[in-house]
Design an enzyme around this catalytic site. Structure first.
Site, PDB file in Angstrom:
ATOM      1  N   ARG A 393     -37.916  -4.936 -22.279  1.00  0.00           N
ATOM      2  CA  ARG A 393     -37.494  -5.862 -21.218  1.00  0.00           C
ATOM      3  C   ARG A 393     -35.994  -6.117 -21.314  1.00  0.00           C
ATOM      4  O   ARG A 393     -35.528  -7.259 -21.362  1.00  0.00           O
ATOM      5  CB  ARG A 393     -38.303  -7.154 -21.279  1.00  0.00           C
ATOM      6  CG  ARG A 393     -38.641  -7.616 -19.848  1.00  0.00           C
ATOM      7  CD  ARG A 393     -39.744  -8.602 -19.725  1.00  0.00           C
ATOM      8  NE  ARG A 393     -39.957  -8.824 -18.291  1.00  0.00           N
ATOM      9  CZ  ARG A 393     -40.993  -9.411 -17.744  1.00  0.00           C
ATOM     10  NH1 ARG A 393     -41.949  -9.855 -18.472  1.00  0.00           N
ATOM     11  NH2 ARG A 393     -41.088  -9.558 -16.443  1.00  0.00           N
ATOM     12  N   CYS A 394     -35.279  -5.016 -21.296  1.00  0.00           N
ATOM     13  CA  CYS A 394     -33.859  -5.073 -21.618  1.00  0.00           C
ATOM     14  C   CYS A 394     -33.229  -3.764 -21.193  1.00  0.00           C
ATOM     15  O   CYS A 394     -33.796  -2.709 -21.413  1.00  0.00           O
ATOM     16  CB  CYS A 394     -33.744  -5.229 -23.131  1.00  0.00           C
ATOM     17  SG  CYS A 394     -32.151  -4.844 -23.823  1.00  0.00           S
ATOM     18  N   GLU A 767     -36.038  -8.228 -16.098  1.00  0.00           N
ATOM     19  CA  GLU A 767     -35.718  -8.451 -17.509  1.00  0.00           C
ATOM     20  C   GLU A 767     -35.041  -9.780 -17.784  1.00  0.00           C
ATOM     21  O   GLU A 767     -35.072 -10.274 -18.912  1.00  0.00           O
ATOM     22  CB  GLU A 767     -34.762  -7.348 -17.977  1.00  0.00           C
ATOM     23  CG  GLU A 767     -35.348  -5.980 -17.864  1.00  0.00           C
ATOM     24  CD  GLU A 767     -34.298  -4.917 -18.094  1.00  0.00           C
ATOM     25  OE1 GLU A 767     -34.683  -3.808 -18.443  1.00  0.00           O
ATOM     26  OE2 GLU A 767     -33.103  -5.195 -17.926  1.00  0.00           O
TER      27      GLU A 767
HETATM   28  N1  PCD Z   1     -33.934  -9.062  -5.828  1.00  0.00           N
HETATM   29  C1  PCD Z   1     -35.166  -8.699  -6.198  1.00  0.00           C
HETATM   30  C2  PCD Z   1     -35.337  -8.001  -7.400  1.00  0.00           C
HETATM   31  C3  PCD Z   1     -36.604  -7.611  -7.763  1.00  0.00           C
HETATM   32  N2  PCD Z   1     -37.662  -7.934  -7.005  1.00  0.00           N
HETATM   33  C4  PCD Z   1     -39.001  -7.501  -7.405  1.00  0.00           C
HETATM   34  O1  PCD Z   1     -39.269  -7.888  -8.705  1.00  0.00           O
HETATM   35  C5  PCD Z   1     -39.905  -6.794  -9.427  1.00  0.00           C
HETATM   36  C6  PCD Z   1     -39.028  -6.314 -10.633  1.00  0.00           C
HETATM   37  O2  PCD Z   1     -37.919  -5.666 -10.113  1.00  0.00           O
HETATM   38  P1  PCD Z   1     -36.738  -5.061 -10.980  1.00  0.00           P
HETATM   39  O3  PCD Z   1     -35.981  -6.139 -11.658  1.00  0.00           O
HETATM   40  O4  PCD Z   1     -36.005  -4.108 -10.132  1.00  0.00           O
HETATM   41  O5  PCD Z   1     -37.449  -4.302 -12.186  1.00  0.00           O
HETATM   42  P2  PCD Z   1     -38.299  -2.949 -12.116  1.00  0.00           P
HETATM   43  O6  PCD Z   1     -37.415  -1.804 -12.399  1.00  0.00           O
HETATM   44  O7  PCD Z   1     -39.153  -2.959 -10.944  1.00  0.00           O
HETATM   45  O8  PCD Z   1     -39.257  -3.183 -13.348  1.00  0.00           O
HETATM   46  C7  PCD Z   1     -38.807  -2.984 -14.672  1.00  0.00           C
HETATM   47  C8  PCD Z   1     -38.885  -4.320 -15.429  1.00  0.00           C
HETATM   48  O9  PCD Z   1     -40.127  -4.956 -15.136  1.00  0.00           O
HETATM   49  C9  PCD Z   1     -40.456  -6.056 -15.983  1.00  0.00           C
HETATM   50  N3  PCD Z   1     -41.597  -6.735 -15.461  1.00  0.00           N
HETATM   51  C10 PCD Z   1     -42.866  -6.281 -15.695  1.00  0.00           C
HETATM   52  N4  PCD Z   1     -43.890  -6.816 -15.047  1.00  0.00           N
HETATM   53  C11 PCD Z   1     -45.129  -6.369 -15.289  1.00  0.00           C
HETATM   54  N5  PCD Z   1     -46.163  -6.975 -14.634  1.00  0.00           N
HETATM   55  N6  PCD Z   1     -45.387  -5.377 -16.164  1.00  0.00           N
HETATM   56  C12 PCD Z   1     -44.386  -4.789 -16.833  1.00  0.00           C
HETATM   57  O10 PCD Z   1     -44.629  -3.797 -17.654  1.00  0.00           O
HETATM   58  C13 PCD Z   1     -43.071  -5.244 -16.648  1.00  0.00           C
HETATM   59  N7  PCD Z   1     -42.023  -4.708 -17.353  1.00  0.00           N
HETATM   60  C14 PCD Z   1     -40.796  -5.448 -17.359  1.00  0.00           C
HETATM   61  C15 PCD Z   1     -39.668  -4.545 -17.761  1.00  0.00           C
HETATM   62  S1  PCD Z   1     -39.522  -4.168 -19.380  1.00  0.00           S
HETATM   63 MO1  PCD Z   1     -38.069  -2.327 -19.546  1.00  0.00          MO
HETATM   64  O11 PCD Z   1     -39.097  -1.094 -19.411  1.00  0.00           O
HETATM   65  O12 PCD Z   1     -38.252  -2.502 -21.288  1.00  0.00           O
HETATM   66  O13 PCD Z   1     -36.485  -1.648 -19.853  1.00  0.00           O
HETATM   67  S2  PCD Z   1     -37.519  -3.117 -17.434  1.00  0.00           S
HETATM   68  C16 PCD Z   1     -38.771  -4.022 -16.905  1.00  0.00           C
HETATM   69  C17 PCD Z   1     -40.130  -5.683  -8.443  1.00  0.00           C
HETATM   70  O14 PCD Z   1     -41.392  -5.781  -7.859  1.00  0.00           O
HETATM   71  C18 PCD Z   1     -39.059  -5.984  -7.382  1.00  0.00           C
HETATM   72  O15 PCD Z   1     -39.283  -5.429  -6.208  1.00  0.00           O
HETATM   73  C19 PCD Z   1     -37.506  -8.653  -5.828  1.00  0.00           C
HETATM   74  O16 PCD Z   1     -38.489  -8.989  -5.149  1.00  0.00           O
HETATM   75  N8  PCD Z   1     -36.232  -9.029  -5.433  1.00  0.00           N
END
Ligand code: PCD
Ligand code: CU1
Length: 832
Positions: A393-394, A767
């Protein structure tokens, strides 16, 4: 022909609110057809909530065999012998595979995303606990599992090293002894920024602060583990692999390179995915083993991981040991930032990073602040732990960078005894300075940090809590109050191709839009949803741009046989890149539609106007001479103008000019119990800005989920190892995930600062909450003890960790010290 499909937001688009206060739904946008800003219910949820989702483990094929992997109990050991005969003798066991079998097909090793070479099955030496040593293929999963238990492996156990600093000691065991030019466990050094200029700023600074902090090893922990069903078809010479992939096209290219099967004879399908979180970006040995087994046995082969296999062997995240320093003037103007990192990459260099930035976008460590000079350096080391360093998530190391700078700003505020909100305000990049080039050379597209902070301060009732905090200190209260702020900036939406790639392939993305004769449409995209709701939001983009109803648009993704080539979903890149491609493809269709409209309405093409409000095309000055996209679609197939080809479709491959920079201000108020070290969330405010919003309801869900992961990070999650290299945090009994019990009520808000270079002005958002919240939480817990001299608390901040800090500065209360209670005869609390 007009040039409306250029890569900038339409100036007149109604969803282009520069200002949009208040969390109320934006029902007024989207014109009631489910376009931009409407809270359209998720199309995918019908199948998910009625049990009709189709995940890899749901796939069953005639004659399908099952694969189970034999894993090493040791973290570092030489494999002297593998005896599979007892397993092979079992009725339902079909085959036992070892590296030797794979060598015959040139499949014993595979490339990682960082150009390292990882054993598919261990050839000589085990390098981390639970590494893949052999595979048992059987008629059902139980037989495969029983067979795996009967495979006998003779190991010569070696000394392991699990800590990055220890691994760089001269006498550390050499982990990668199979590499010719590898004499130690050092992988690479990386640096960014201007070292000299930064040193000069530090030399002249009135005030400097320094803090060491660790970003512990985390696991992305998607609900669905990794798996594959590989199916070699000897009649077609074609390999079809259904697999848990966040990047099906890139995986197909790599797969073809590894196996030697031509790319057009490889089909990767990523069906429904139960969460990716960066964990499903790399290629894992299990996928390759399943494919090799199917090739050899000419039957479909399924491999699906168990939970502990997923946690112990697939891509981990973070594991950065960081030292950060700030230089500032006496009145709190930050002039320089310096960071140094030691990164634990595990046994192979298998991080998920664009190859030009082996330490990812550590470039954003200047944060939301206008800082003159910045310098960052990083050293990466091999250890006897699972490989990884994925973008959990980066967008590649953004989370670590944001944590570092937001923690440092709090430390500086305390050093100077100024309010942490005020020091941020003083140093923000001013809104009029955008587009802004940072000290490390990145171009921030747009931002209005002060506005987001002000909104968060108001929502959090900041002044009230500051007073309450003071009151509790003065009254020596049992529970201390802490207030933490994080005003983060993220960098998401990789490409541009010139800067970002996966294994050399530029990170563009694509969309292919076909309007059918009856007026509905199919949009195919190169990204792949894992729960984010793309089947809804991408349809909304097309609905907006073509005046169609959202229900008449189907979004398809995840099948390399039918979708245009794309780089996949991670790094919050789908909206910034494929979302842009979808808008541009729709605008191309709109252009062609004009020509067909002109033909149908017997007018000149220049006189045809499209009206976003009604979604119809009409003759300029004669609104009643109008035609809908449905009528135009019919015209495209049944009465196309001589000037155009029949049909109504368009494709766009989009290479973004820059990344997008979403931001936000989070404020967390915690209560810290001086007796138990427990932390309670009093208030949790999250104000996010992701530019123009496609679906506010989906965004709200993204924020909630991401904040929960931020809380897990700050409070409880950690993959740990003992000195023998045993994973001690490798299952859900020991790797703690937050549940509904630990999650407080979130108060969300937003501001809207559109991206100037994105066709619909949108930035990514998925993210932001996981990136932005850990520093706010740690700042809050630290803040509760700042008055007594605590400057930092390491994550995860379990009660014992917090209590130790309380104890160290004399704030802890011994158990029972302040509580009066009686025990009953059984030793339980007596009823009163
Ligand atoms: N202004 C704006 C922006 C955005 N959106 C929405 O919200 C969502 C998100 O987007 P974005 O910021 O462009 O992103 P994407 O490329 O589609 O996806 C990717 C991310 O996504 C988050 N979140 C989530 N959720 C769920 N349920 N599951 C998952 O697995 C996941 N994973 C996590 C991660 S860790 Mo990396 O791969 O580590 O780099 S990176 C990431 C989509 O449905 C869209 O369309 C809207 O509505 N508006
Ligand atoms: Cu709106």
């Amino acid at each position: 022909m007009s040039s409306e499909h250029e890569n900038t937001p339409d100036a007149d688009t109604e969803y282009q609110h520069a200002e949009d206060d208040g969390p109320q739904p934006e029902k007024h946008c989207g014109h009631g057809r489910g376009g931009m800003g409407e809270e359209v219910s998720r199309k995918e949820d019908k199948r998910f909530i009625t049990g009709r989702g189709n995940y890899v483990d749901d796939i069953k094929k005639p004659g399908m065999l099952h694969c189970e992997i034999v894993r090493s109990p040791h973290a570092h050991a030489r494999v002297k012998d593998i005896d599979g005969s007892r397993a092979e003798a079992m009725d339902d066991v079909v085959a036992v595979l070892t590296a030797e079998d794979l060598l015959e097909h040139d499949l014993a090793t595979m490339p990682t995303l960082m150009d390292d070479t990882q054993d598919v099955l261990v050839n000589d030496k085990v390098k981390f606990q639970s590494q893949e040593v052999a595979a048992v293929i059987a008629k059902d999963r139980y037989a495969a599992k029983d067979g795996a238990e009967r495979v006998e492996v003779d190991y010569e156990v070696l000394d392991p090293v699990v800590d990055a600093a220890d691994a760089l000691e001269e006498d550390a065991p050499l982990i990668r002894d199979e590499l010719d030019d590898q004499e130690d466990n050092h992988i690479f050094d990386w640096e960014t920024g201007d070292r000299e200029a930064t040193e000069a700023v530090f030399d002249d600074a009135a005030v400097t602060i320094e803090e060491d902090m660790e970003y512990q090893r985390l696991h992305p922990a998607p609900i669905e583990t990794c798996g594959a069903v590989a199916d070699w078809d000897p009649g077609m010479d074609k390999m079809t692999v259904h697999m848990t992939s966040q990047a099906p096209h890139a995986h197909r290219t790599l797969f073809s390179q590894v196996s030697g099967i031509p790319e057009h004879k490889v089909r990767i399908v990523s069906p429904d995915v139960g969460g990716g979180f960066g964990n499903k970006v790399p290629i894992y040995p299990g996928y390759v083993v399943a494919a090799a087994a199917s090739y050899v046995l000419e039957e479909p082969v399924k491999w699906v991981e168990e939970r502990s296999e997923n946690i112990q062997t697939t891509g981990f995240a973070r594991d950065y040991d960081m030292t950060g320093e700030l230089a500032a003037t006496e009145d709190g103007e930050i002039t320089g930032v310096k960071v140094d990192v030691l990164a634990n990459h595990g046994a192979y260099n298998a991080a998920a990073q664009p190859s030009k930035f082996p330490a990812g976008f550590f470039n954003i460590f200047t944060g939301s602040y206008d800082i003159e000079a910045a310098y960052g350096s990083l050293t990466a080391a091999f250890t006897n732990t699972a490989p990884g360093g994925v973008a959990y998530r980066c967008s590649f190391r953004v989370t670590e960078a944001v944590y570092l700078i937001e923690r440092l700003v709090k430390v500086l505020a305390d050093e100077l005894d100024v309010d942490p909100a005020e020091i941020r305000r003083k140093n923000f990049i001013p809104s009029e300075a955008f587009p802004y080039e940072s000290a490390t050379g990145w171009n921030y597209d747009s931002g209005d940090y002060e506005k987001a902070l002000d909104k968060a301060l108001e929502m959090a009732d900041y002044d009230h809590y500051r007073e309450e905090q003071q009151r509790r200190i003065e009254e020596d209260a049992d529970k201390l109050l802490g207030i933490g702020i994080s005003s983060f900036t993220e960098v998401v939406g990789a490409g541009p191709g010139k800067q970002c790639d996966i294994a050399g392939i530029e990170m563009f993305d694509s969309a292919d839009l076909r309007v059918n004769p009856t007026g509905n449409a199919v949009l195919r995209v190169g990204v792949q949803t894992q729960g984010q709701g793309h089947e809804t939001t991408f349809a909304q983009i097309v609905a907006e741009e073509l005046g169609m109803d959202v229900d008449s648009i189907t979004v398809e993704h995840g099948d390399t046989d039918t979708e245009p080539y794309g780089l996949g979903t991670y790094g919050s890149r789908s909206t910034p890149v494929a979302g842009a491609a979808a808008a541009v493809a729709a605008r191309k269709v709109r252009d062609k539609a004009k020509s067909i409209a002109a033909n149908e309405l017997e007018a000149a093409e220049e006189d045809i106007e499209w009206d976003r409000e009604s979604g119809e095309f009409h003759v300029a000055g004669a609104p009643d001479r109008s035609i809908t996209i449905t009528e135009i679609a019919a015209g495209a197939y049944m009465n196309h103008p001589d000037s155009e080809e029949p049909g109504l479709e368009a494709t766009n491959y989009y290479d973004p000019p820059e990344m997008t920079y979403p931001f936000g201000s989070y404020i967390v108020v915690v209560e810290v119990d001086r007796e138990t070290g427990e932390v309670d969330f009093e208030k949790f405010v999250a104000v996010d800005d992701c530019g123009n919003r496609i679906n506010p309801m989906i965004i709200e869900g993204q924020i909630h989920g991401g904040l929960a992961q931020g809380i897990g990070t700050a409070m409880m999650e950690e993959v740990t190892y003992d000195d023998n290299g045993n994973v001690t945090g490798g299952d859900f009994m020991n790797y703690l995930l937050p549940t509904a019990n630990e999650i407080p009520n979130f108060e969300t808000g937003h501001t809207v600062t559109p991206s100037p270079h994105h066709p619909i002005g949108a930035k990514g958002v998925g993210e932001s909450p996981t990136v932005g919240s850990p520093p706010a939480i740690v700042n809050a817990v630290t803040d509760a003890m700042t008055h007594a001299g605590v400057s930092h608390v390491e994550m995860p901040m379990t009660p014992d960790v917090v209590w130790e800090h309380l104890d160290e500065v004399g704030l802890a209360q011994k158990p029972g010290q302040n509580v009066e209670f009686e025990l009953d005869e059984a030793g339980g609390p007596a009823d009163d």
